[in-house]
Design a protein around this motif. Structure first.
Motif, PDB file in Angstrom:
ATOM      1  N   LEU A 133       0.824  -1.212   0.000  1.00 49.98           N
ATOM      2  CA  LEU A 133       0.000   0.000   0.000  1.00 49.98           C
ATOM      3  C   LEU A 133       0.857   1.259   0.000  1.00 49.98           C
ATOM      4  N   ALA A 134       1.914   1.254   0.782  1.00 52.76           N
ATOM      5  CA  ALA A 134       2.774   2.443   0.867  1.00 52.76           C
ATOM      6  C   ALA A 134       3.416   2.751  -0.485  1.00 52.76           C
ATOM      7  N   HIS A 135       3.793   1.718  -1.242  1.00 50.57           N
ATOM      8  CA  HIS A 135       4.396   1.935  -2.558  1.00 50.57           C
ATOM      9  C   HIS A 135       3.457   2.735  -3.461  1.00 50.57           C
ATOM     10  N   VAL A 136       2.187   2.353  -3.465  1.00 52.99           N
ATOM     11  CA  VAL A 136       1.220   3.038  -4.322  1.00 52.99           C
ATOM     12  C   VAL A 136       0.970   4.451  -3.820  1.00 52.99           C
ATOM     13  N   ARG A 137       0.874   4.618  -2.523  1.00 52.59           N
ATOM     14  CA  ARG A 137       0.646   5.956  -1.969  1.00 52.59           C
ATOM     15  C   ARG A 137       1.791   6.908  -2.311  1.00 52.59           C
ATOM     16  N   HIS A 138       3.035   6.430  -2.238  1.00 51.19           N
ATOM     17  CA  HIS A 138       4.178   7.286  -2.562  1.00 51.19           C
ATOM     18  C   HIS A 138       4.094   7.770  -4.017  1.00 51.19           C
ATOM     19  N   LEU A 139       3.787   6.865  -4.927  1.00 54.09           N
ATOM     20  CA  LEU A 139       3.712   7.276  -6.333  1.00 54.09           C
ATOM     21  C   LEU A 139       2.527   8.209  -6.559  1.00 54.09           C
ATOM     22  N   LEU A 140       1.435   7.980  -5.846  1.00 54.49           N
ATOM     23  CA  LEU A 140       0.290   8.871  -5.958  1.00 54.49           C
ATOM     24  C   LEU A 140       0.640  10.293  -5.515  1.00 54.49           C
ATOM     25  N   VAL A 141       1.424  10.420  -4.464  1.00 50.64           N
ATOM     26  CA  VAL A 141       1.827  11.755  -4.013  1.00 50.64           C
ATOM     27  C   VAL A 141       2.538  12.495  -5.149  1.00 50.64           C
ATOM     28  N   PHE A 142       3.451  11.807  -5.813  1.00 51.23           N
ATOM     29  CA  PHE A 142       4.183  12.402  -6.930  1.00 51.23           C
ATOM     30  C   PHE A 142       3.227  12.925  -7.997  1.00 51.23           C
ATOM     31  N   PHE A 143       2.281  12.091  -8.426  1.00 48.44           N
ATOM     32  CA  PHE A 143       1.370  12.476  -9.504  1.00 48.44           C
ATOM     33  C   PHE A 143       0.346  13.507  -9.042  1.00 48.44           C
ATOM     34  N   LEU A 144      -0.193  13.341  -7.840  1.00 52.63           N
ATOM     35  CA  LEU A 144      -1.210  14.267  -7.353  1.00 52.63           C
ATOM     36  C   LEU A 144      -0.643  15.671  -7.162  1.00 52.63           C
ATOM     37  N   VAL A 145       0.585  15.770  -6.678  1.00 54.71           N
ATOM     38  CA  VAL A 145       1.207  17.084  -6.530  1.00 54.71           C
ATOM     39  C   VAL A 145       1.416  17.722  -7.899  1.00 54.71           C
ATOM     40  N   ARG A 146       1.908  16.950  -8.842  1.00 50.54           N
ATOM     41  CA  ARG A 146       2.138  17.503 -10.183  1.00 50.54           C
ATOM     42  C   ARG A 146       0.829  17.882 -10.869  1.00 50.54           C
ATOM     43  N   ALA A 147      -0.241  17.197 -10.517  1.00 52.51           N
ATOM     44  CA  ALA A 147      -1.548  17.536 -11.074  1.00 52.51           C
ATOM     45  C   ALA A 147      -2.239  18.632 -10.272  1.00 52.51           C
ATOM     46  N   GLU A 148      -1.581  19.119  -9.226  1.00 55.12           N
ATOM     47  CA  GLU A 148      -2.084  20.174  -8.343  1.00 55.12           C
ATOM     48  C   GLU A 148      -3.395  19.763  -7.666  1.00 55.12           C
ATOM     49  N   ARG A 149      -3.477  18.494  -7.329  1.00 53.75           N
ATOM     50  CA  ARG A 149      -4.616  17.981  -6.566  1.00 53.75           C
ATOM     51  C   ARG A 149      -4.161  17.875  -5.113  1.00 53.75           C
ATOM     52  N   ALA A 179      -5.360  18.493  -1.942  1.00 49.86           N
ATOM     53  CA  ALA A 179      -6.034  17.813  -0.832  1.00 49.86           C
ATOM     54  C   ALA A 179      -5.854  16.302  -0.923  1.00 49.86           C
ATOM     55  N   GLU A 180      -5.939  15.764  -2.136  1.00 44.81           N
ATOM     56  CA  GLU A 180      -5.761  14.323  -2.300  1.00 44.81           C
ATOM     57  C   GLU A 180      -4.322  13.906  -2.009  1.00 44.81           C
ATOM     58  N   ALA A 181      -3.368  14.766  -2.373  1.00 40.56           N
ATOM     59  CA  ALA A 181      -1.962  14.482  -2.054  1.00 40.56           C
ATOM     60  C   ALA A 181      -1.759  14.458  -0.545  1.00 40.56           C
ATOM     61  N   MET A 182      -2.374  15.398   0.137  1.00 41.07           N
ATOM     62  CA  MET A 182      -2.245  15.454   1.597  1.00 41.07           C
ATOM     63  C   MET A 182      -2.844  14.214   2.248  1.00 41.07           C
ATOM     64  N   SER A 183      -3.957  13.731   1.691  1.00 39.38           N
ATOM     65  CA  SER A 183      -4.591  12.547   2.284  1.00 39.38           C
ATOM     66  C   SER A 183      -3.726  11.309   2.140  1.00 39.38           C
ATOM     67  N   GLN A 184      -2.846  11.283   1.139  1.00 42.81           N
ATOM     68  CA  GLN A 184      -1.884  10.186   1.016  1.00 42.81           C
ATOM     69  C   GLN A 184      -0.694  10.397   1.950  1.00 42.81           C
ATOM     70  N   LEU A 185      -0.247  11.640   2.056  1.00 37.69           N
ATOM     71  CA  LEU A 185       0.938  11.936   2.870  1.00 37.69           C
ATOM     72  C   LEU A 185       0.749  11.564   4.334  1.00 37.69           C
ATOM     73  N   ILE A 186      -0.450  11.757   4.854  1.00 40.75           N
ATOM     74  CA  ILE A 186      -0.645  11.472   6.277  1.00 40.75           C
ATOM     75  C   ILE A 186      -0.479   9.984   6.580  1.00 40.75           C
ATOM     76  N   HIS A 187      -0.560   9.150   5.556  1.00 40.61           N
ATOM     77  CA  HIS A 187      -0.405   7.704   5.763  1.00 40.61           C
ATOM     78  C   HIS A 187       1.038   7.227   5.597  1.00 40.61           C
ATOM     79  N   ILE A 188       1.849   7.944   4.833  1.00 41.80           N
ATOM     80  CA  ILE A 188       3.193   7.438   4.499  1.00 41.80           C
ATOM     81  C   ILE A 188       4.320   8.269   5.077  1.00 41.80           C
ATOM     82  N   ASP A 189       4.014   9.439   5.615  1.00 36.95           N
ATOM     83  CA  ASP A 189       5.087  10.313   6.079  1.00 36.95           C
ATOM     84  C   ASP A 189       5.961   9.590   7.101  1.00 36.95           C
TER      85      ASP A 189
END
Length: 372
Positions: A303-319, A321-331
């Protein structure tokens, strides 16, 4: 010709400055540390950059404790015991084998040894010598050789080929010691990429993995590299492989996120297309990964692997809130793509985290509004 060069120069300037201008228009502006308007990741309970763990993508306290003990005492027995008690077909065994091999490889890099100095990673050599029939030690040794090849030699050279051939033999030994364990064959996927196995040979290797662990996410990620354009396949073949894995993924499986990894492997080095990260292909892959994350078990080790990659894409897509919701799980942990491709994974992760916080707050978010 001079006009052409001027136009190209203006285009590159626009590429560099464009995102900065857009961030200012959206309310995101770069300010110095301590500035009253500066977004502070610490307000969200995020750990300091220097405290980020670069060894693994998410928490595995048993592994951390054993790694610390082995490296402190140079005694392999705790590692052998941990692997012996780790389920063979699961993702955790593969991650732990990678972690032990990586620790030994980094130790050797830091302490290559000399006339009066014991080389780093000596505990792994002792492990293989004293327990040559231990399946865990054999797998770690095979993965160690693979990591050494990629870390110390250049693909295509004789040195690289020699190390990879040794790794291939080590994979065979490990497989004989644990016939039902997919890990030796997963390790060989990297050998197949490095030695350019013909497709028929690669597919035979892949069938051995599918027979033992058909839904193994780590195996699929390792196999994806072979099919990528930069290795022995193409963008189309990589996408086909990823989409086929997602299509047959059982309910709750993170294999549904495979297309996002295929997109990542084929990102353009310089992206001059406006809104690339909001494009249909990227958005569809992100939505698949988000659905996989929401459907997966909370304790799924991938799960953490997918969340990390999502952070990369969500930040670049300027999404944001969704990036933050992933960060709280993997930080706290950064041992995953895309950060591990950087020379300083913690710093790379910290940049994206800071952008997510800044974008979130610029759009009205705060620690109080972030849902955990």
């Amino acid at each position: 010709m001079e006009i052409l060069w001027v136009l190209l120069a203006l285009l590159m300037i626009g590429f560099v400055l464009g995102p900065m201008v857009m961030r200012r228009r959206r309310g995101i502006e770069l300010v110095g540390p301590g500035h009253p308007d500066a977004a502070d990741p610490a307000n969200y309970g995020f750990v300091r950059q220097e405290e980020l763990d670069v060894r693994m993508p998410g928490p595995d306290q048993d592994l951390v404790d054993v790694l610390d003990l082995v490296q402190r005492t140079q005694d392999h027995r705790a590692a052998a015991q941990l692997l012996a008690g780790t389920e063979a077909p699961g993702e955790v065994r593969w991650q732990r084998v990678q972690a032990f091999a990586g620790a030994a490889s980094l130790e050797l890099q830091q302490r290559p040894g000399g006339v009066s100095d014991t080389p780093g990673g000596q505990w792994l050599r002792v492990w293989r010598a004293e327990a040559h029939k231990d399946a865990g030690g054999a797998a770690v040794h095979a993965e160690f050789l693979v990591q050494q090849a990629w870390r110390t030699a250049t693909p295509g050279t004789d040195e690289f080929r020699i190390i990879m051939e040794e790794a291939k033999a080590a994979c065979g030994e490990a497989a004989l010691l644990a016939p039902g364990d997919p890990v030796p064959y997963i390790i060989e996927l990297s050998v197949a990429r490095g030695l350019a196995y013909p497709r028929a040979e690669f597919e035979q290797l892949w069938l051995k993995i599918l027979d033992r662990a058909p839904n193994h996410m780590g195996a699929h990620l390792a196999a994806l590299h072979y099919w990528c354009e930069k290795w022995h396949g193409s963008r189309e073949l990589a996408y086909q492989f990823a989409e086929a894995a997602a299509a047959r993924a059982p309910q709750g499986s993170l294999l549904a996120a495979m297309p996002l990894f295929a997109v990542f492997e084929h990102l353009p080095e310089v992206n001059l297309v406006a809104g690339f990260y909001q494009s249909e292909v990227v958005t569809k892959a992100m939505h698949g990964a988000l659905h996989a994350v929401h459907s997966a078990r909370a304790d799924d080790p991938m799960l953490a692997h997918v969340r990390h990659l999502l952070v990369f894409f969500l930040v670049r897509a300027e999404r944001w809130a969704e990036a933050m919701s992933q960060l709280i799980h993997i930080d706290g942990h950064v041992g995953a793509l895309p950060w591990t491709l950087s020379r300083d994974p913690a710093a790379e992760f910290a940049v994206y985290r800071a952008l997510a916080v800044a974008g979130y707050e610029a759009n009205g978010g705060s620690p109080a509004t972030l849902l955990h």
